[in-house]
Scaffold this motif. Structure first.
Motif, PDB file in Angstrom:
ATOM      1  N   THR A 104       0.811  -1.207   0.000  1.00 51.85           N
ATOM      2  CA  THR A 104       0.000   0.000   0.000  1.00 51.85           C
ATOM      3  C   THR A 104       0.852   1.267   0.000  1.00 51.85           C
ATOM      4  O   THR A 104       1.998   1.270   0.431  1.00 51.85           O
ATOM      5  CB  THR A 104      -0.930   0.035   1.215  1.00 51.85           C
ATOM      6  N   ASN A 105       0.227   2.301  -0.479  1.00 52.31           N
ATOM      7  CA  ASN A 105       0.804   3.640  -0.543  1.00 52.31           C
ATOM      8  C   ASN A 105       0.276   4.435   0.650  1.00 52.31           C
ATOM      9  O   ASN A 105      -0.921   4.676   0.717  1.00 52.31           O
ATOM     10  CB  ASN A 105       0.337   4.269  -1.878  1.00 52.31           C
ATOM     11  N   PRO A 106       1.073   4.842   1.635  1.00 50.91           N
ATOM     12  CA  PRO A 106       2.528   4.784   1.681  1.00 50.91           C
ATOM     13  C   PRO A 106       3.107   3.847   2.751  1.00 50.91           C
ATOM     14  O   PRO A 106       4.312   3.804   2.906  1.00 50.91           O
ATOM     15  CB  PRO A 106       2.858   6.224   2.097  1.00 50.91           C
ATOM     16  N   CYS A 133      -6.791  -5.246  -8.341  1.00 50.03           N
ATOM     17  CA  CYS A 133      -5.550  -4.935  -7.627  1.00 50.03           C
ATOM     18  C   CYS A 133      -4.834  -3.776  -8.321  1.00 50.03           C
ATOM     19  O   CYS A 133      -4.579  -3.830  -9.530  1.00 50.03           O
ATOM     20  CB  CYS A 133      -4.647  -6.161  -7.575  1.00 50.03           C
ATOM     21  N   ASP A 134      -4.501  -2.755  -7.562  1.00 46.88           N
ATOM     22  CA  ASP A 134      -3.675  -1.662  -8.063  1.00 46.88           C
ATOM     23  C   ASP A 134      -2.211  -2.096  -7.914  1.00 46.88           C
ATOM     24  O   ASP A 134      -1.702  -2.236  -6.805  1.00 46.88           O
ATOM     25  CB  ASP A 134      -3.964  -0.391  -7.263  1.00 46.88           C
ATOM     26  N   ASN A 135      -1.572  -2.346  -9.054  1.00 43.38           N
ATOM     27  CA  ASN A 135      -0.219  -2.931  -9.069  1.00 43.38           C
ATOM     28  C   ASN A 135       0.857  -1.873  -9.349  1.00 43.38           C
ATOM     29  O   ASN A 135       1.952  -2.201  -9.789  1.00 43.38           O
ATOM     30  CB  ASN A 135      -0.181  -4.034 -10.152  1.00 43.38           C
ATOM     31  N   HIS A 178      -3.184   0.266 -13.101  1.00 43.45           N
ATOM     32  CA  HIS A 178      -1.908   0.944 -12.920  1.00 43.45           C
ATOM     33  C   HIS A 178      -2.061   2.435 -13.094  1.00 43.45           C
ATOM     34  O   HIS A 178      -2.865   2.889 -13.920  1.00 43.45           O
ATOM     35  CB  HIS A 178      -0.912   0.519 -14.020  1.00 43.45           C
ATOM     36  N   SER A 179      -1.249   3.169 -12.372  1.00 42.43           N
ATOM     37  CA  SER A 179      -0.921   4.516 -12.794  1.00 42.43           C
ATOM     38  C   SER A 179       0.351   4.338 -13.622  1.00 42.43           C
ATOM     39  O   SER A 179       1.429   4.071 -13.075  1.00 42.43           O
ATOM     40  CB  SER A 179      -0.655   5.409 -11.577  1.00 42.43           C
ATOM     41  N   THR A 180       0.236   4.477 -14.955  1.00 41.55           N
ATOM     42  CA  THR A 180       1.443   4.322 -15.795  1.00 41.55           C
ATOM     43  C   THR A 180       2.376   5.516 -15.623  1.00 41.55           C
ATOM     44  O   THR A 180       3.526   5.480 -16.069  1.00 41.55           O
ATOM     45  CB  THR A 180       1.086   4.181 -17.294  1.00 41.55           C
ATOM     46  N   THR A 181       1.857   6.563 -14.984  1.00 44.46           N
ATOM     47  CA  THR A 181       2.650   7.741 -14.621  1.00 44.46           C
ATOM     48  C   THR A 181       3.924   7.340 -13.872  1.00 44.46           C
ATOM     49  O   THR A 181       4.926   8.062 -13.918  1.00 44.46           O
ATOM     50  CB  THR A 181       1.793   8.625 -13.676  1.00 44.46           C
ATOM     51  N   LYS A 182       3.867   6.179 -13.192  1.00 41.91           N
ATOM     52  CA  LYS A 182       4.935   5.764 -12.275  1.00 41.91           C
ATOM     53  C   LYS A 182       5.945   4.859 -12.992  1.00 41.91           C
ATOM     54  O   LYS A 182       6.536   5.270 -13.963  1.00 41.91           O
ATOM     55  CB  LYS A 182       4.315   5.108 -11.046  1.00 41.91           C
ATOM     56  N   GLU A 212       5.339  15.295  -5.395  1.00 40.72           N
ATOM     57  CA  GLU A 212       4.425  14.158  -5.458  1.00 40.72           C
ATOM     58  C   GLU A 212       4.857  13.272  -6.619  1.00 40.72           C
ATOM     59  O   GLU A 212       5.625  13.695  -7.470  1.00 40.72           O
ATOM     60  CB  GLU A 212       2.987  14.646  -5.678  1.00 40.72           C
ATOM     61  N   SER A 213       4.320  12.086  -6.645  1.00 38.04           N
ATOM     62  CA  SER A 213       4.588  11.064  -7.653  1.00 38.04           C
ATOM     63  C   SER A 213       5.742  10.157  -7.234  1.00 38.04           C
ATOM     64  O   SER A 213       6.357  10.346  -6.164  1.00 38.04           O
ATOM     65  CB  SER A 213       4.851  11.635  -9.040  1.00 38.04           C
ATOM     66  N   LEU A 214       6.012   9.179  -8.074  1.00 33.08           N
ATOM     67  CA  LEU A 214       6.972   8.124  -7.748  1.00 33.08           C
ATOM     68  C   LEU A 214       7.286   7.352  -9.020  1.00 33.08           C
ATOM     69  O   LEU A 214       6.660   7.566 -10.057  1.00 33.08           O
ATOM     70  CB  LEU A 214       6.354   7.180  -6.693  1.00 33.08           C
ATOM     71  N   VAL A 222       7.738  10.220   6.214  1.00 32.04           N
ATOM     72  CA  VAL A 222       8.336  10.681   4.956  1.00 32.04           C
ATOM     73  C   VAL A 222       8.352   9.497   4.000  1.00 32.04           C
ATOM     74  O   VAL A 222       8.633   8.362   4.409  1.00 32.04           O
ATOM     75  CB  VAL A 222       9.781  11.188   5.201  1.00 32.04           C
ATOM     76  N   ARG A 223       8.009   9.742   2.731  1.00 30.43           N
ATOM     77  CA  ARG A 223       8.051   8.666   1.732  1.00 30.43           C
ATOM     78  C   ARG A 223       9.105   8.989   0.690  1.00 30.43           C
ATOM     79  O   ARG A 223       9.193  10.125   0.240  1.00 30.43           O
ATOM     80  CB  ARG A 223       6.673   8.543   1.063  1.00 30.43           C
ATOM     81  N   ILE A 224       9.888   7.996   0.337  1.00 33.39           N
ATOM     82  CA  ILE A 224      10.863   8.220  -0.727  1.00 33.39           C
ATOM     83  C   ILE A 224      10.659   7.207  -1.847  1.00 33.39           C
ATOM     84  O   ILE A 224      10.483   6.008  -1.600  1.00 33.39           O
ATOM     85  CB  ILE A 224      12.320   8.264  -0.180  1.00 33.39           C
TER      86      ILE A 224
HETATM   87  O1  P1T Z   1      -1.833  10.162 -10.732  1.00 32.43           O
HETATM   88  P1  P1T Z   1      -2.536   9.120 -11.539  1.00 32.43           P
HETATM   89  O2  P1T Z   1      -1.799   8.681 -12.761  1.00 32.43           O
HETATM   90  O3  P1T Z   1      -3.978   9.462 -11.804  1.00 32.43           O
HETATM   91  O4  P1T Z   1      -2.551   7.794 -10.641  1.00 32.43           O
HETATM   92  C1  P1T Z   1      -3.247   7.688  -9.426  1.00 32.43           C
HETATM   93  C2  P1T Z   1      -2.633   6.617  -8.568  1.00 32.43           C
HETATM   94  C3  P1T Z   1      -3.199   5.363  -8.548  1.00 32.43           C
HETATM   95  N1  P1T Z   1      -2.680   4.359  -7.804  1.00 32.43           N
HETATM   96  C4  P1T Z   1      -1.579   4.544  -7.049  1.00 32.43           C
HETATM   97  C5  P1T Z   1      -1.034   3.420  -6.248  1.00 32.43           C
HETATM   98  C6  P1T Z   1      -0.939   5.782  -7.045  1.00 32.43           C
HETATM   99  O5  P1T Z   1       0.175   5.929  -6.300  1.00 32.43           O
HETATM  100  C7  P1T Z   1      -1.477   6.860  -7.815  1.00 32.43           C
HETATM  101  C8  P1T Z   1      -0.871   8.212  -7.822  1.00 32.43           C
HETATM  102  N2  P1T Z   1       0.033   8.432  -6.785  1.00 32.43           N
HETATM  103  C9  P1T Z   1       0.755   9.577  -6.575  1.00 32.43           C
HETATM  104  C10 P1T Z   1       0.654  10.661  -7.334  1.00 32.43           C
HETATM  105  C11 P1T Z   1       1.657   9.531  -5.418  1.00 32.43           C
HETATM  106  O6  P1T Z   1       2.560  10.380  -5.302  1.00 32.43           O
HETATM  107  O7  P1T Z   1       1.511   8.616  -4.601  1.00 32.43           O
END
Ligand code: P1T
Length: 377
Positions: free
Chosen positions: A144-146, A169-171, A191-195, A321-323, A356-358
């Motif tokens: 889990t986050n965080p 499941c959020d992977n 997924h958040s492919t942002t990561k 923010e983000s990771l 704190v999260r890194i």
């Molecule tokens: O930001 P977005 O692409 O919409 O994703 C949302 C999201 C979904 N699931 C998890 C586990 C996440 O960590 C996030 C986005 N999280 C951050 C921006 C963060 O800093 O934790």
């Protein structure tokens, strides 16, 4: 085929028009049709785009899924998947998720009659007792986050299926390189492919992967009806990102372990949350369920004042923010990613003002550690 081979080749066919080895960015809103009802399979770019299709094939293959859908953000992917439930249905939501996921249930879905309860899905008897006759879906993150709590996905899937509920499941934290929830019995992975999947902090996107044909049909229908699609440019970026997912995740994992060990030994750190540490309460489960521990580490500094000193004292790590990017990012969950979680709940979960999260990047580990060391000093 091995993971890296799939990552590099799935969906990445040479372009049929030119032979381009790298899937082109099809930056178009529509397609010329040969005649009424006669076209090349592409009508309008919300509905189909070849760059997005390539990415959808790619990540679906990495998650060992039959179907995949790319969205404009992780939240858009989660929201679309939640359109599988209806007013009057009940969802069990893991009690520690990304704050935005909690906010979507609490502030948005509530208005549409979707019921939900929070549950500690790492406690299987509490989890079992939380089911209601109308529970249709279970939504969990692991770790889990965080605070990095690990849920036994195979056990949760078995309990949920016996009660007629689907498991999502959020992977995001593990990526398919370290964990494949569908193989463990889950129904849908998001997924958040942002990561990690994109991996370079230059795109926002989301993904849903699944095997069930009927659910996939509905998710594809909602993707087109609502239109929260991933753009061609972002699809290209994520497709480029996944080619190096394996090597990046290995590096995140190597550095994550070193940073967690350093923090665990540091006299100013009260507690470290990292499933790779033997002291983590679910270390054995994490070892069994995941093939690595990744780069997300949280730690308790004892107070807001201490946390502020660390967060503002780092020079190499970036406060933000983000990771999941190549660069190390450091953040304060209580006021940033989890600000929408009520204070009382945050406290119960361990999301204190001193936490704190890194997101440990893939710089040289000794440089990251030296930076944290001087900030802690
Ligand atoms: O930001 P977005 O692409 O919409 O994703 C949302 C999201 C979904 N699931 C998890 C586990 C996440 O960590 C996030 C986005 N999280 C951050 C921006 C963060 O800093 O934790």
């Amino acid at each position: 085929m091995g993971f890296s081979t799939i990552a590099i080749h799935a969906g990445n066919e040479p372009d049929p028009a030119t032979g381009a080895v790298s899937v082109p960015i099809y930056q178009t809103s529509t397609y010329a049709q040969d005649g009424l009802g006669r076209h090349k399979g592409f009508e309008y770019a919300r509905t189909q785009n070849p760059t997005r299709t390539a990415l959808e094939k790619n990540i679906a293959a990495l998650e060992n899924a039959r179907f995949g859908f790319a969205f404009a953000s992780g939240m858009a992917a989660i929201d679309t998947v939640l359109k599988l439930v209806k007013a009057g249905d009940h969802v069990l939501l893991g009690d520690n998720t990304y704050g935005g996921t909690f906010r979507l249930f609490d502030r948005v879905l509530r208005n549409y009659g979707v019921e939900f309860d929070l549950v500690d899905s790492s406690d299987l008897s509490a989890f079992e007792n939380a089911f209601k006759p109308n529970t249709k879906m279970v939504f969990v993150e692991t770790p889990t986050n965080p605070v990095m709590t690990v849920t036994d996905l195979a056990a949760v899937a078995e309990l949920s299926h016996a009660r007629g509920a689907k498991v999502v499941c959020d992977n995001t934290f593990m990526s398919p390189y370290f964990q494949r929830p569908l193989d463990l019995g889950c129904d849908i992975v998001v997924h958040s492919t942002t990561k990690y999947l994109n991996g370079h902090s230059d795109s926002v996107g989301g993904f849903a992967a699944l095997n069930d044909e009927k659910d996939a049909e509905w998710i594809g229908f909602v993707q087109n009806s609502v239109g929260a699609i991933l753009s061609p440019m972002d699809s290209f970026l994520v497709l480029r990102g996944t080619k190096t997912l394996a090597v990046r995740m290995e590096a995140h994992d190597r550095n994550g372990r070193q940073v967690a060990n350093f923090l665990a030994e540091h006299p100013r750190v009260e507690k470290v949350y990292y499933p790779g540490l033997v002291s983590h309460p679910q270390h054995e489960l994490a070892k069994r369920q995941q093939s690595g521990f990744g780069g997300m580490v949280s730690f308790e500094t004892g107070s807001l004042e201490n946390a502020k000193k660390v967060l503002e004292g780092v020079k190499l790590c970036t406060l933000g923010e983000s990771l999941g990017g190549v660069e190390s990012l450091i953040s304060h969950p209580a006021t940033m990613t989890h600000a929408s979680v009520p204070e009382e709940r945050r406290r119960q979960l361990g999301i204190t003002d001193g936490l704190v999260r890194i997101s440990v990047g893939i710089e040289d580990a000794e440089d990251i550690i030296a930076d944290l060391d001087q900030a802690l000093a």
